[in-house]
Design a protein around this motif. Structure first.
Motif, PDB file in Angstrom:
ATOM      1  N   THR A  55      17.399   8.869  -4.282  1.00  0.00           N
ATOM      2  CA  THR A  55      16.463   9.799  -3.605  1.00  0.00           C
ATOM      3  C   THR A  55      15.099   9.374  -3.652  1.00  0.00           C
ATOM      4  O   THR A  55      14.313   9.522  -2.749  1.00  0.00           O
ATOM      5  CB  THR A  55      16.575  11.045  -4.185  1.00  0.00           C
ATOM      6  N   LEU A  56      14.464   8.999  -4.921  1.00  0.00           N
ATOM      7  CA  LEU A  56      13.177   8.647  -5.019  1.00  0.00           C
ATOM      8  C   LEU A  56      12.915   6.996  -4.659  1.00  0.00           C
ATOM      9  O   LEU A  56      11.943   6.876  -3.861  1.00  0.00           O
ATOM     10  CB  LEU A  56      12.714   8.885  -6.481  1.00  0.00           C
ATOM     11  N   THR A  57      13.810   6.211  -4.831  1.00  0.00           N
ATOM     12  CA  THR A  57      13.517   4.726  -4.629  1.00  0.00           C
ATOM     13  C   THR A  57      13.610   4.434  -3.000  1.00  0.00           C
ATOM     14  O   THR A  57      12.895   3.659  -2.425  1.00  0.00           O
ATOM     15  CB  THR A  57      14.588   3.915  -5.463  1.00  0.00           C
ATOM     16  N   ASP A  58      14.502   5.293  -2.474  1.00  0.00           N
ATOM     17  CA  ASP A  58      14.516   5.201  -1.002  1.00  0.00           C
ATOM     18  C   ASP A  58      13.015   5.536  -0.355  1.00  0.00           C
ATOM     19  O   ASP A  58      12.666   4.755   0.741  1.00  0.00           O
ATOM     20  CB  ASP A  58      15.321   5.943  -0.382  1.00  0.00           C
ATOM     21  N   LEU A  59      12.435   6.618  -1.015  1.00  0.00           N
ATOM     22  CA  LEU A  59      11.178   7.133  -0.547  1.00  0.00           C
ATOM     23  C   LEU A  59      10.065   5.949  -0.738  1.00  0.00           C
ATOM     24  O   LEU A  59       9.287   5.635   0.238  1.00  0.00           O
ATOM     25  CB  LEU A  59      10.798   8.330  -0.974  1.00  0.00           C
ATOM     26  N   LEU A  60      10.201   5.300  -1.895  1.00  0.00           N
ATOM     27  CA  LEU A  60       9.535   4.271  -2.423  1.00  0.00           C
ATOM     28  C   LEU A  60       9.235   3.038  -1.329  1.00  0.00           C
ATOM     29  O   LEU A  60       8.442   2.495  -0.871  1.00  0.00           O
ATOM     30  CB  LEU A  60       9.288   4.015  -3.768  1.00  0.00           C
ATOM     31  N   HIS A  61      10.755   2.794  -1.094  1.00  0.00           N
ATOM     32  CA  HIS A  61      11.081   1.741  -0.147  1.00  0.00           C
ATOM     33  C   HIS A  61      10.214   2.015   1.346  1.00  0.00           C
ATOM     34  O   HIS A  61       9.853   1.232   1.946  1.00  0.00           O
ATOM     35  CB  HIS A  61      12.611   1.446  -0.016  1.00  0.00           C
ATOM     36  N   LYS A  62      10.693   3.319   1.633  1.00  0.00           N
ATOM     37  CA  LYS A  62      10.234   3.813   3.104  1.00  0.00           C
ATOM     38  C   LYS A  62       8.637   3.475   3.240  1.00  0.00           C
ATOM     39  O   LYS A  62       8.050   3.231   4.258  1.00  0.00           O
ATOM     40  CB  LYS A  62      10.509   5.168   3.367  1.00  0.00           C
ATOM     41  N   LEU A  63       7.967   3.715   1.798  1.00  0.00           N
ATOM     42  CA  LEU A  63       6.546   3.724   1.895  1.00  0.00           C
ATOM     43  C   LEU A  63       6.126   2.264   1.869  1.00  0.00           C
ATOM     44  O   LEU A  63       5.007   1.839   1.852  1.00  0.00           O
ATOM     45  CB  LEU A  63       6.091   4.513   0.882  1.00  0.00           C
ATOM     46  N   GLY A  64       6.819   1.299   1.627  1.00  0.00           N
ATOM     47  CA  GLY A  64       6.665   0.070   1.138  1.00  0.00           C
ATOM     48  C   GLY A  64       6.004   0.002  -0.062  1.00  0.00           C
ATOM     49  O   GLY A  64       5.200  -1.148  -0.401  1.00  0.00           O
ATOM     50  N   ILE A  65       5.923   0.889  -1.081  1.00  0.00           N
ATOM     51  CA  ILE A  65       5.551   0.742  -2.399  1.00  0.00           C
ATOM     52  C   ILE A  65       6.615   0.527  -3.615  1.00  0.00           C
ATOM     53  O   ILE A  65       6.746   1.302  -4.229  1.00  0.00           O
ATOM     54  CB  ILE A  65       4.706   2.049  -2.453  1.00  0.00           C
ATOM     55  N   ASN A  66       7.165  -0.677  -3.189  1.00  0.00           N
ATOM     56  CA  ASN A  66       8.271  -0.583  -4.269  1.00  0.00           C
ATOM     57  C   ASN A  66       8.586  -2.228  -4.650  1.00  0.00           C
ATOM     58  O   ASN A  66       9.548  -2.739  -5.177  1.00  0.00           O
ATOM     59  CB  ASN A  66       9.578  -0.162  -3.533  1.00  0.00           C
ATOM     60  N   GLU A  67       7.525  -2.889  -4.616  1.00  0.00           N
ATOM     61  CA  GLU A  67       7.458  -4.340  -4.822  1.00  0.00           C
ATOM     62  C   GLU A  67       7.585  -4.475  -6.401  1.00  0.00           C
ATOM     63  O   GLU A  67       8.804  -5.085  -7.029  1.00  0.00           O
ATOM     64  CB  GLU A  67       6.312  -5.254  -4.619  1.00  0.00           C
ATOM     65  N   ARG A  68       6.938  -3.853  -7.195  1.00  0.00           N
ATOM     66  CA  ARG A  68       7.214  -4.065  -8.685  1.00  0.00           C
ATOM     67  C   ARG A  68       8.407  -3.132  -9.258  1.00  0.00           C
ATOM     68  O   ARG A  68       9.283  -3.790  -9.901  1.00  0.00           O
ATOM     69  CB  ARG A  68       5.897  -3.089  -9.307  1.00  0.00           C
ATOM     70  N   LEU A  69       8.671  -2.150  -8.401  1.00  0.00           N
ATOM     71  CA  LEU A  69      10.057  -1.490  -8.672  1.00  0.00           C
ATOM     72  C   LEU A  69      11.176  -2.509  -8.543  1.00  0.00           C
ATOM     73  O   LEU A  69      12.178  -2.625  -9.473  1.00  0.00           O
ATOM     74  CB  LEU A  69      10.276  -0.361  -7.903  1.00  0.00           C
ATOM     75  N   LYS A  70      11.348  -3.100  -7.184  1.00  0.00           N
ATOM     76  CA  LYS A  70      12.264  -4.180  -6.999  1.00  0.00           C
ATOM     77  C   LYS A  70      12.135  -5.356  -8.184  1.00  0.00           C
ATOM     78  O   LYS A  70      13.368  -5.876  -8.551  1.00  0.00           O
ATOM     79  CB  LYS A  70      11.909  -4.879  -5.649  1.00  0.00           C
ATOM     80  N   ALA A  71      11.218  -5.862  -8.622  1.00  0.00           N
ATOM     81  CA  ALA A  71      10.975  -6.698  -9.576  1.00  0.00           C
ATOM     82  C   ALA A  71      11.397  -6.368 -11.025  1.00  0.00           C
ATOM     83  O   ALA A  71      12.156  -7.077 -11.665  1.00  0.00           O
ATOM     84  CB  ALA A  71       9.540  -7.437  -9.464  1.00  0.00           C
ATOM     85  N   GLU A  72      10.948  -5.216 -11.268  1.00  0.00           N
ATOM     86  CA  GLU A  72      10.995  -4.744 -12.682  1.00  0.00           C
ATOM     87  C   GLU A  72      12.012  -3.588 -12.997  1.00  0.00           C
ATOM     88  O   GLU A  72      12.507  -3.505 -14.175  1.00  0.00           O
ATOM     89  CB  GLU A  72       9.485  -4.262 -13.267  1.00  0.00           C
ATOM     90  N   GLY A  73      12.707  -2.897 -12.064  1.00  0.00           N
ATOM     91  CA  GLY A  73      13.240  -1.887 -12.172  1.00  0.00           C
ATOM     92  C   GLY A  73      14.758  -2.483 -12.603  1.00  0.00           C
ATOM     93  O   GLY A  73      15.259  -3.615 -12.184  1.00  0.00           O
ATOM     94  N   LEU A  74      15.493  -1.680 -13.477  1.00  0.00           N
ATOM     95  CA  LEU A  74      17.036  -1.991 -13.872  1.00  0.00           C
ATOM     96  C   LEU A  74      17.960  -1.494 -13.396  1.00  0.00           C
ATOM     97  O   LEU A  74      17.962  -0.060 -13.330  1.00  0.00           O
ATOM     98  CB  LEU A  74      17.060  -1.861 -15.379  1.00  0.00           C
ATOM     99  N   PRO A  75      18.550  -1.696 -12.501  1.00  0.00           N
ATOM    100  CA  PRO A  75      19.717  -1.088 -11.763  1.00  0.00           C
ATOM    101  C   PRO A  75      20.771  -0.808 -12.753  1.00  0.00           C
ATOM    102  O   PRO A  75      21.261  -1.774 -13.502  1.00  0.00           O
ATOM    103  CB  PRO A  75      20.380  -2.164 -10.827  1.00  0.00           C
ATOM    104  N   HIS A  76      21.346   0.433 -12.813  1.00  0.00           N
ATOM    105  CA  HIS A  76      22.084   0.988 -13.915  1.00  0.00           C
ATOM    106  C   HIS A  76      23.553   1.524 -12.983  1.00  0.00           C
ATOM    107  O   HIS A  76      23.292   2.523 -12.363  1.00  0.00           O
ATOM    108  CB  HIS A  76      21.671   1.813 -14.793  1.00  0.00           C
ATOM    109  N   ASP A  77      24.727   1.031 -13.405  1.00  0.00           N
ATOM    110  CA  ASP A  77      25.791   1.737 -12.596  1.00  0.00           C
ATOM    111  C   ASP A  77      26.487   2.416 -13.487  1.00  0.00           C
ATOM    112  O   ASP A  77      27.753   2.713 -13.119  1.00  0.00           O
ATOM    113  CB  ASP A  77      26.500   0.568 -11.818  1.00  0.00           C
TER     114      ASP A  77
END
Ligand code: FAS
Ligand code: PHB
Length: 393
Positions: A55-77
């Motif tokens: 819900t939140l990461t999609d909004l950051l992607h839509k804004l194009g404010i997710n470069e650090r998130l993509k680089a440093e965020g840890l996907p957890h399943d």
């Protein structure tokens, strides 16, 4: 002397909800001003959430404010529920096809702040005494003081993103507002330390001494919590005692892999479930913690602010772009439908995983029976998983 400024949307509060809403409106060319009581450093200094729904990461992607998130965020399943020695894996990836991302709220806030000026999002920090006026009219306005000067901000709408203690919710008349609240008889003592996590996934533990959570911010920074009495004095918890207690509550397997280190932050947060209805009154909207609070057990607080903002930004954009009033008229009902489902999930997981003072042997047996059922039922684990990754918008 009072300065006067006009905008289309005035946002009270420059935390994640206010910043996210401001950026989404600016993306569509809508004029926005955020008034924030604290300094930018103070806002960044608050250590809070750590698990982001799509819900939140999609909004950051839509804004194009997710470069650090993509680089440093840890996907957890997945994550674990621990009942004594028994570990129950909730494989959210396999059960729902979705994942969550471990990335601190502080980093989300920093990313949103860093690009505000370049995107024409005006944020007034250290805005004191924010007061809302004429919220039942189509011409609401607010005042604030800064450096000894009074300022007036006129807008078509005011969005209260000012958290649990802000003025926006309180501007709605008592005759209109309805409060639903449950205060839990314990809090969470949290520690942040630059040590590697004890496990690659989160562990929520129900131990006879009380609840504990092993979380993280990165592969070199850990976040842990233990349940403490609601009025606990943090001075009673020097680092060594806290590490010892975490080792006991999280169990021998996690303890064997736990790395200790000095706290870079340590604080106690009270736990409550709280909902204020309605989330709109006249030209005032509420979003995020200004309207609702959940116990952090379900990792919903920040993510619920994001879903409010998704609904509210869509409604306001439709209003300003095409005069469509259906979105703004339906915002409160739509947001509250999702709020209540998250409140239920957060209350359910808090009730399942904490030791409540004064409960008896039967209550404990109910917790054990529910955990046994979850361990043996794919359906029960799926129900938990779909709430944890976030219900559809
Ligand atoms: P926020 O409270 O983050 O932001 C509100 C902003 O409004 C603040 O910057 C404040 O300074 C400003 N404001 C207040 N009064 C004002 C005034 N009079 N004038 C102008 N500005 C004003 N959620 C999780 O998912 N996991 C967690 O582990 C977790 N831990 C938490 C620990 C604590 C101590 C707290 C308080 C909350 C925690 N939460 C957690 C929930 C938290 O992450 C919130 O859901 C999230 O911050 C919501 O964001 P906002 O709605 O923007 O509110
Ligand atoms: C955190 O890392 O701060 C965190 C993670 C999951 C929760 C609560 C807090 O449910």
């Amino acid at each position: 002397m009072t300065t006067v400024q006009k905008t289309q949307v005035a946002i009270v509060g420059g935390g994640p909800a206010g910043l996210l809403l401001g950026h989404l409106l600016r993306l569509e060319g809508i004029e926005v001003v955020i008034v924030e009581r604290a300094s930018a450093d103070y806002v960044l200094g608050r250590i809070r959430a750590g698990v982001l729904e799509a819900t939140l990461t999609d909004l950051l992607h839509k804004l194009g404010i997710n470069e650090r998130l993509k680089a440093e965020g840890l996907p957890h399943d997945g994550f674990y529920l621990a009942d004594g020695e028994k570990l129950i894996h909730i494989n959210v990836g396999e059960l729902t096809g979705k994942t969550v991302t471990v990335y601190g709220q502080t980093e989300v806030t920093r990313d949103l702040m860093d690009v505000a000026e370049a995107r024409g999002l005006q944020i007034v920090y250290e805005a004191g005494d924010v007061t809302l006026n004429d919220i039942e009219s189509d011409t609401p306005w607010l005042t604030y003081s800064r450096d000894g000067v009074e300022h007036r901000l006129d807008a078509r709408f005011i969005c209260g993103c000012d958290g649990f203690h802000g003025p926006s919710r309180k501007a709605i008349p008592d005759s209109v507002g309805r409060v639903y609240e449950k205060v839990y008889p314990f809090g969470w003592l949290g520690i942040l330390a630059d040590v590697p996590p004890c496990h690659h996934e989160l562990i929520y533990a129900n131990h006879p001494n009380g609840f504990a959570l092993a979380s993280m911010r990165s592969e070199t920074r850990s976040r842990y919590y233990i349940q403490v009495p609601v009025d606990e004095d943090i001075a009673l918890w020097p680092d060594d005692r806290l590490w010892d207690e975490l080792a006991v509550r999280l169990g021998p397997e996690a303890a064997a892999r736990m790395t200790r280190g000095p706290a870079i932050e340590k604080s106690i947060a009270p736990l409550r479930s709280f909902v204020f209805e309605p989330m709109r009154h006249g030209s005032l909207f509420l979003a995020g913690d200004s309207a609702h609070i959940v116990p952090p057990t379900g990792a919903k607080g920040l993510n619920l602010a994001a879903s409010d903002v998704a609904y509210l930004s869509d409604a306001l954009i439709r209003f300003f772009k095409s005069g469509d009033e259906d979105g703004v008229a339906g915002y409160s009902e739509k947001a509250l439908a999702r709020v209540w489902k998250s409140e239920r999930f957060s209350w359910q997981l808090t009730t399942l995983m904490h030791r409540f003072p004064g409960t008896d042997a039967f209550d404990r047996r109910m917790q054990q029976a529910e955990l046994d059922y979850i361990a043996g039922s794919r359906s029960a684990r799926t129900a938990i998983a779909e709430n944890y990754v976030g219900l559809p918008l």
